[in-house]
Design an enzyme around this catalytic site. Structure first.
Site, short mmCIF file in Angstrom:
data_model
loop_
_atom_site.label_atom_id
_atom_site.label_comp_id
_atom_site.label_asym_id
_atom_site.label_seq_id
_atom_site.Cartn_x
_atom_site.Cartn_y
_atom_site.Cartn_z
N ARG A 103 15.65 -29.14 -57.71
CA ARG A 103 14.60 -28.27 -58.28
C ARG A 103 14.46 -27.08 -57.35
O ARG A 103 14.14 -27.23 -56.18
CB ARG A 103 13.27 -29.02 -58.38
N HIS A 130 14.62 -25.96 -67.74
CA HIS A 130 14.16 -27.30 -67.32
C HIS A 130 14.72 -28.33 -68.32
O HIS A 130 13.98 -28.89 -69.12
CB HIS A 130 12.63 -27.31 -67.31
N ASP A 225 2.69 -24.83 -72.29
CA ASP A 225 3.01 -24.95 -70.87
C ASP A 225 2.05 -24.02 -70.12
O ASP A 225 1.43 -23.13 -70.72
CB ASP A 225 4.48 -24.55 -70.62
N ARG A 293 10.19 -39.00 -69.32
CA ARG A 293 11.00 -38.38 -68.27
C ARG A 293 11.84 -39.46 -67.59
O ARG A 293 13.01 -39.27 -67.29
CB ARG A 293 10.11 -37.69 -67.22
N1 CP Z 1 6.94 -31.56 -66.02
C1 CP Z 1 7.35 -31.59 -64.73
O1 CP Z 1 8.49 -31.25 -64.41
O2 CP Z 1 6.43 -32.04 -63.85
P1 CP Z 1 6.52 -31.97 -62.26
O3 CP Z 1 6.43 -30.53 -61.86
O4 CP Z 1 5.33 -32.76 -61.80
O5 CP Z 1 7.82 -32.58 -61.82
N1 NVA Z 2 6.85 -23.55 -66.35
C1 NVA Z 2 6.38 -24.50 -65.37
C2 NVA Z 2 6.90 -25.87 -65.68
C3 NVA Z 2 6.40 -26.95 -64.76
C4 NVA Z 2 7.00 -28.28 -65.07
C5 NVA Z 2 6.81 -24.05 -63.98
O1 NVA Z 2 7.95 -23.61 -63.83
O2 NVA Z 2 6.01 -24.14 -63.06
#
Ligand code: CP
Ligand code: NVA
Length: 306
Positions: A103, A130, A225, A293
């Site tokens: 990430r 994502h 989101d 997930r």
């Molecule tokens: N939705 C998601 O990716 O959550 P986190 O940021 O908690 O991993």
């Molecule tokens: N769009 C958000 C998604 C979090 C899971 C971000 O990138 O922070």
């Protein structure tokens, strides 16, 4: 089978649907207490340069349930955070672990890891996409609606990583997608172009507009989101003003089909992108979505790392 999961655009429709089928099987087995140690003795390295609750916990628990183990590698602690190259990191980690979940900010860093390393790379979120999230979302839609193709998904909000992965995913599985963003916050043109080209093959009807009412009309699934993604904290005040007309509240949600489900990748900010009566209301499936997930990513790991 593709060697990595970098974006859903790289995967075929068949690869996506097969993975979702495996996710369902793994979920059923887990609920029945049937062990499935497909990755016994294997290790996943998990590099994080951004925060996470769901991604970190679901990958770690998922590896454990598959008979393997996971290593949490915060960029603050590994040499990558002090300027070691992706090239060296990819080559070194390839000697130790059997797969990497990363990430981070730049999509190109994830692509470079895949290019230089010798092990499967899984994208756990970048500024661009994502993909793991959308696989879990699709699993949830199938559970609630029995199918993907022929349904309409509406995404109201920022043209961000979630919107991009919905574009890629819906185009591949033949699900209609209507995205409404404020002006100036549209989706990446390259992603849109790629998705529209895939949609032509699957028959998915994709529309992009600035009109939340039009987008949500008769939707089977409605997606929100955060307006402020990780790394954009300084833009919060400005964005909140611009995005208020895109809030999913009871009135806007009532324009979707009466049995429409409400999805949110979480973390959610009640009173901003969605109101409490919607996200905590009877149509919300956010916790099933979060749980999925785990199952969807276990399927991804089995497909890529077994
Ligand atoms: N939705 C998601 O990716 O959550 P986190 O940021 O908690 O991993
Ligand atoms: N769009 C958000 C998604 C979090 C899971 C971000 O990138 O922070």
């Amino acid at each position: 089978m593709n060697k990595h999961l970098l974006t859903l655009h790289d995967w075929t429709t068949e690869e996506i649907l097969d993975t979702l089928e495996l996710a369902k099987q793994l979920k059923d087995e887990q609920k029945k207490g049937i062990e499935h140690h497909h990755l016994k003795g294997k290790t996943l390295g998990m590099i994080f340069t951004k925060s996470s609750t769901r991604t970190r916990v679901s990958f770690e628990v998922g590896m454990y349930q598959l008979g393997g183990s996971a290593l949490f590698l915060s960029s603050n602690d590994i040499q990558l955070g002090r300027g070691e190259t992706i090239y060296d990191t990819a080559n070194v980690l390839s000697r130790f672990v059997d797969g990497i979940m990363i990430r981070t900010f730049k999509q190109s860093d994830v692509e470079d890891l895949a290019k230089y390393g010798q092990i499967p790379i899984i994208n756990g979120l970048t500024d661009l996409v994502h993909p793991c999230q959308i696989l879990a979302d699709f699993q949830t839609v199938i559970e609630k609606k029995g199918k993907l193709s022929g349904l309409k998904m509406a995404f109201i909000g920022d043209g961000n990583n979630i919107a991009h992965s919905l574009l890629y995913g819906c185009a591949k599985v033949g699900m209609d997608l209507a995205i409404a963003t404020p002006e100036g916050y549209e989706c990446d043109p390259e992603v849109v172009k790629n998705a529209l080209s895939d949609a032509e093959k699957t028959g998915a009807h994709i529309t992009l507009s600035h009109d939340p009412k039009e987008a949500i009309k008769d939707a089977d699934a409605v997606y929100a989101d955060t307006w402020v993604s990780m790394g954009q904290e300084s833009e919060k005040e400005e964005k909140v003003k611009i995005f208020m007309p895109y809030q999913i509240n009871k009135e806007l949600f009532s324009l979707a089909k009466p049995d429409a489900i409400f999805l949110h990748c979480l973390p959610a900010y009640r009173g901003y992108e969605v109101t409490e009566d919607v996200i905590d209301g009877p149509n919300s499936v956010i916790f099933d979505e979060a749980e999925n997930r785990l199952h969807a990513q276990k399927a991804v790991m089995v497909k890529l790392m077994k």
